[in-house]
Design a protein around this motif. Structure first.
Motif, PDB file in Angstrom:
ATOM      1  N   GLY A 329       5.035 -72.685 -22.528  1.00 47.30           N
ATOM      2  CA  GLY A 329       4.450 -71.451 -22.022  1.00 47.30           C
ATOM      3  C   GLY A 329       4.709 -71.275 -20.538  1.00 47.30           C
ATOM      4  N   GLY A 330       4.541 -72.357 -19.770  1.00 48.02           N
ATOM      5  CA  GLY A 330       4.830 -72.293 -18.337  1.00 48.02           C
ATOM      6  C   GLY A 330       6.292 -71.988 -18.060  1.00 48.02           C
ATOM      7  N   ILE A 331       7.177 -72.601 -18.841  1.00 46.74           N
ATOM      8  CA  ILE A 331       8.615 -72.329 -18.699  1.00 46.74           C
ATOM      9  C   ILE A 331       8.907 -70.862 -18.987  1.00 46.74           C
ATOM     10  N   THR A 332       8.306 -70.336 -20.039  1.00 45.92           N
ATOM     11  CA  THR A 332       8.531 -68.943 -20.420  1.00 45.92           C
ATOM     12  C   THR A 332       8.075 -67.994 -19.323  1.00 45.92           C
ATOM     13  N   ILE A 333       6.926 -68.280 -18.722  1.00 42.86           N
ATOM     14  CA  ILE A 333       6.426 -67.426 -17.640  1.00 42.86           C
ATOM     15  C   ILE A 333       7.363 -67.466 -16.434  1.00 42.86           C
ATOM     16  N   GLY A 334       7.686 -68.684 -15.976  1.00 41.39           N
ATOM     17  CA  GLY A 334       8.511 -68.825 -14.780  1.00 41.39           C
ATOM     18  C   GLY A 334       9.905 -68.257 -14.939  1.00 41.39           C
ATOM     19  N   THR A 335      10.574 -68.628 -16.035  1.00 34.72           N
ATOM     20  CA  THR A 335      11.940 -68.133 -16.246  1.00 34.72           C
ATOM     21  C   THR A 335      11.946 -66.638 -16.519  1.00 34.72           C
ATOM     22  N   GLY A 336      10.867 -66.134 -17.142  1.00 36.67           N
ATOM     23  CA  GLY A 336      10.804 -64.699 -17.400  1.00 36.67           C
ATOM     24  C   GLY A 336      10.737 -63.895 -16.120  1.00 36.67           C
ATOM     25  N   ILE A 337       9.865 -64.307 -15.208  1.00 37.44           N
ATOM     26  CA  ILE A 337       9.746 -63.598 -13.932  1.00 37.44           C
ATOM     27  C   ILE A 337      11.052 -63.670 -13.147  1.00 37.44           C
ATOM     28  N   LEU A 338      11.585 -64.864 -13.014  1.00 37.83           N
ATOM     29  CA  LEU A 338      12.835 -65.029 -12.254  1.00 37.83           C
ATOM     30  C   LEU A 338      13.991 -64.278 -12.915  1.00 37.83           C
ATOM     31  N   GLY A 339      14.061 -64.363 -14.249  1.00 45.55           N
ATOM     32  CA  GLY A 339      15.170 -63.729 -14.965  1.00 45.55           C
ATOM     33  C   GLY A 339      15.159 -62.217 -14.859  1.00 45.55           C
ATOM     34  N   VAL A 340      13.999 -61.605 -15.068  1.00 48.67           N
ATOM     35  CA  VAL A 340      13.920 -60.146 -15.002  1.00 48.67           C
ATOM     36  C   VAL A 340      14.206 -59.649 -13.589  1.00 48.67           C
ATOM     37  N   ILE A 341      13.628 -60.322 -12.588  1.00 44.79           N
ATOM     38  CA  ILE A 341      13.877 -59.919 -11.194  1.00 44.79           C
ATOM     39  C   ILE A 341      15.355 -60.095 -10.840  1.00 44.79           C
ATOM     40  N   ALA A 342      15.925 -61.239 -11.242  1.00 46.33           N
ATOM     41  CA  ALA A 342      17.339 -61.494 -10.941  1.00 46.33           C
ATOM     42  C   ALA A 342      18.237 -60.479 -11.634  1.00 46.33           C
ATOM     43  N   GLY A 343      17.916 -60.138 -12.886  1.00 41.59           N
ATOM     44  CA  GLY A 343      18.727 -59.165 -13.616  1.00 41.59           C
ATOM     45  C   GLY A 343      18.676 -57.790 -12.982  1.00 41.59           C
ATOM     46  N   ALA A 344      17.475 -57.356 -12.610  1.00 44.44           N
ATOM     47  CA  ALA A 344      17.334 -56.037 -11.985  1.00 44.44           C
ATOM     48  C   ALA A 344      18.038 -55.982 -10.632  1.00 44.44           C
ATOM     49  N   GLU A 345      17.905 -57.046  -9.857  1.00 46.11           N
ATOM     50  CA  GLU A 345      18.537 -57.076  -8.537  1.00 46.11           C
ATOM     51  C   GLU A 345      20.059 -57.148  -8.659  1.00 46.11           C
ATOM     52  N   ALA A 346      20.537 -57.958  -9.585  1.00 49.06           N
ATOM     53  CA  ALA A 346      21.987 -58.044  -9.795  1.00 49.06           C
ATOM     54  C   ALA A 346      22.550 -56.696 -10.237  1.00 49.06           C
ATOM     55  N   ALA A 347      21.824 -56.012 -11.136  1.00 55.31           N
ATOM     56  CA  ALA A 347      22.277 -54.704 -11.584  1.00 55.31           C
ATOM     57  C   ALA A 347      22.289 -53.699 -10.441  1.00 55.31           C
ATOM     58  N   ARG A 348      21.257 -53.716  -9.619  1.00 54.16           N
ATOM     59  CA  ARG A 348      21.176 -52.776  -8.493  1.00 54.16           C
ATOM     60  C   ARG A 348      22.325 -52.955  -7.524  1.00 54.16           C
ATOM     61  N   ARG A 349      22.684 -54.198  -7.243  1.00 48.04           N
ATOM     62  CA  ARG A 349      23.749 -54.471  -6.286  1.00 48.04           C
ATOM     63  C   ARG A 349      25.145 -54.237  -6.878  1.00 48.04           C
ATOM     64  N   LEU A 350      25.344 -54.702  -8.105  1.00 52.94           N
ATOM     65  CA  LEU A 350      26.685 -54.639  -8.690  1.00 52.94           C
ATOM     66  C   LEU A 350      27.076 -53.250  -9.169  1.00 52.94           C
ATOM     67  N   ARG A 351      26.079 -52.391  -9.455  1.00 51.73           N
ATOM     68  CA  ARG A 351      26.403 -51.013  -9.847  1.00 51.73           C
ATOM     69  C   ARG A 351      27.167 -50.278  -8.761  1.00 51.73           C
ATOM     70  N   LYS A 352      26.909 -50.661  -7.495  1.00 51.62           N
ATOM     71  CA  LYS A 352      27.602 -50.003  -6.387  1.00 51.62           C
ATOM     72  C   LYS A 352      29.093 -50.330  -6.376  1.00 51.62           C
ATOM     73  N   MET A 353      29.443 -51.442  -6.980  1.00 49.52           N
ATOM     74  CA  MET A 353      30.843 -51.865  -6.992  1.00 49.52           C
ATOM     75  C   MET A 353      31.530 -51.621  -8.333  1.00 49.52           C
ATOM     76  N   ASN A 354      30.735 -51.580  -9.404  1.00 49.46           N
ATOM     77  CA  ASN A 354      31.335 -51.455 -10.739  1.00 49.46           C
ATOM     78  C   ASN A 354      30.385 -50.669 -11.634  1.00 49.46           C
ATOM     79  N   ASN A 355      30.837 -49.554 -12.175  1.00 53.58           N
ATOM     80  CA  ASN A 355      30.000 -48.725 -13.036  1.00 53.58           C
ATOM     81  C   ASN A 355      29.676 -49.403 -14.373  1.00 53.58           C
TER      82      ASN A 355
END
Length: 498
Positions: A329-355
């Motif tokens: 459960g702790g792993i799911t919480i931690g990786t979930g928060i980090l994963g969703v934030i990392a995915g959203a941030e990666a998408a925000r940055r990389l969209r500027k370079m690649n549609n």
């Protein structure tokens, strides 16, 4: 001097149907001609409060979802369930959830969403509370109750994301959706923690089903107080500025409905021609298959691995308290928060370079997650700590995709079809994904054990071999997201024109 278009806009607004007034697709939003930009107001504090309420409800929604996996060992002992029957518990829940989703998607595109949300929260909270009083002689009622909870959950999961999309423009939408979808892994992890903790502290696993209904009652009160009955769609302004919107305005001037409404079948046919929607939905299906199997069976798998290594005693008859559910459960919480934030941030940055950045991010994360899962399965018979580490990385890369996949849907599908699209995506991803994967893993495990003499070693190996199928499904999911990248630019442009 008075604006000469004011009377015309007021007249158009008065002629619009209640559905159109609710969606905000009226000519009153068009000023200085239909082809000029429309200024948008910044999100108000109320918008953020609404997102907060929806996130809280989503949190307890998934807490309730993962109570059963958190105490599966206890439930198996209590009802004397085999691996296959235990897997069927989650399958019944998901099947009812996915079959109800299209119905609520239809309602969400046409009727008051606040009422739908409130009814769903009240229903699954009441059924969950009733589950806590089921005795060991009424196993079938326990299965039935999980199915009913799935129906209540579908009403919420289908409608809530579209409310967030309606209240925020694209720049803010991804951030708000990320906050909403962070609640999936966080709620899932808290479900394990709550279930295991209550079973351990009270000595009775039934108490695990008595906390989330109380939290659901609070969510219901907040929903009633803060969420307005009529949700105005900000993104509908694009339709008023498009050729389609201009035709609709002209039709309204002459008192005709014309293209104002489409049937559900027409919406489905249109979505079936949207290849970005089709391939990304299949990619999400692969994600659901893997996460469904992991979510139910990982704590049991870890316990059996420890039993095979001789590091834990055999599970006693009455209680199977184990730290694995708490850790997972702790792993799911931690990786979930980090994963969703990392995915959203990666998408925000990389969209500027690649549609095509969004589907490429999803594809990469699926491939890496599959590799981590395979490694975790192989090292489980040697080192439990390494198994926890690789499972954590596997879950991290799966979580990267949650908000990104939904954002893909919201910009390749026109606003008036979004609830229907989400409902169809829920139906397909669960029908071919996590509706069957828990039961399939359990059935394969049963079949392997049936051919061997009972032992803790074969009990572990049976689940280990069964889990291999998840690795292959994850790889296929990465391939589906790659196919999405071939169509996403064209489909996005088409959606913006409608």
């Amino acid at each position: 001097m008075q604006d000469p278009t004011a009377h015309e806009n007021t007249d158009l607004q008065s002629r619009a149907s209640p559905e159109e007034q609710n969606s905000g697709a009226t000519a009153a939003r068009v000023r200085q001609g239909p082809h000029l930009p429309v200024p948008r107001n910044s999100p108000a504090k109320r918008d953020y409060l609404i997102v907060g309420v929806l996130c809280y409800a989503n949190l307890i929604n998934f807490m309730d979802w993962f109570i059963v996996p958190g105490i599966l060992l206890d439930i198996q002992k209590y009802f004397e369930l085999s691996d296959g029957a235990a897997g069927l518990l989650q399958t019944v829940f998901i099947l009812c959830y996915m079959l109800a989703a299209p119905f609520f998607g239809y309602l969400g595109d046409r009727y008051d969403r606040k009422i739908i949300l409130a009814a769903g929260i009240f229903f699954w909270s009441a059924v969950t509370l009733g589950t806590s009083f089921i005795s060991e002689s009424h196993c079938w009622i326990f299965f039935l109750s999980r199915g009913l909870v799935g129906i209540g959950t579908a009403s919420y999961s289908t409608v809530a994301p579209t409310i967030i999309a309606d209240r925020f423009d694209e720049d803010k939408r991804t951030t708000m959706l990320s906050a909403f979808y962070i609640c999936i892994p966080v709620g899932s992890g808290l479900g394990y923690v709550l279930a295991s903790g209550m079973a351990h502290s009270t000595g009775d696993w039934h108490w695990a089903f008595r906390i989330t209904p109380c939290m659901g009652g609070l969510a219901l009160v907040l929903l009633i107080l803060l969420v307005p009955r009529r949700i105005q769609r900000r993104t509908e302004a694009h339709r008023a500025l498009s050729i389609y919107g201009s035709i609709r305005i002209a039709a309204e001037k002459h008192g005709t409905q014309g293209t104002a409404k489409t049937t559900w079948c027409q919406d489905v046919i249109s979505l079936g021609k949207n290849w970005s929607f089709v391939w990304s939905s299949l990619g999400l299906t692969a994600m659901a298959f893997v996460t469904g199997a992991l979510g139910l069976w990982v704590p049991v798998f870890l316990y059996r691995a420890q039993a095979a290594l001789g590091t834990v005693p055999q599970c006693p008859q009455k209680s199977c308290n184990s730290s694995n559910s708490l850790i997972f459960g702790g792993i799911t919480i931690g990786t979930g928060i980090l994963g969703v934030i990392a995915g959203a941030e990666a998408a925000r940055r990389l969209r500027k370079m690649n549609n095509k950045a969004d589907p490429l991010i999803c594809a990469t994360s699926m491939f890496v997650s599959s590799l981590c899962l395979y490694t975790a399965l192989m090292v489980a018979q040697k080192n439990i700590l390494s198994t926890f580490i690789f499972i954590a990385f596997g879950e991290l890369f799966l979580s990267v995709n949650w908000a990104v996949v939904t954002d893909i849907l919201l910009y390749v599908v026109t606003p008036r079809r979004q609830s229907t699209a989400i409902a169809l995506q829920i139906l397909v991803s669960h029908l071919l994904g996590d509706a069957g994967s828990p039961y399939l893993i359990g059935t394969i495990s049963n079949a392997i054990q049936a051919k061997k003499d009972p032992s803790s070693q074969w009990s572990f190996w049976s689940l280990q071999y069964s889990f291999i199928i998840c690795v292959f499904v994850g790889v296929f999911g990465g391939g589906f997201f790659l196919l999405t990248s071939f169509y996403i630019e064209e489909d996005r442009k088409e959606a913006e024109q409608l």
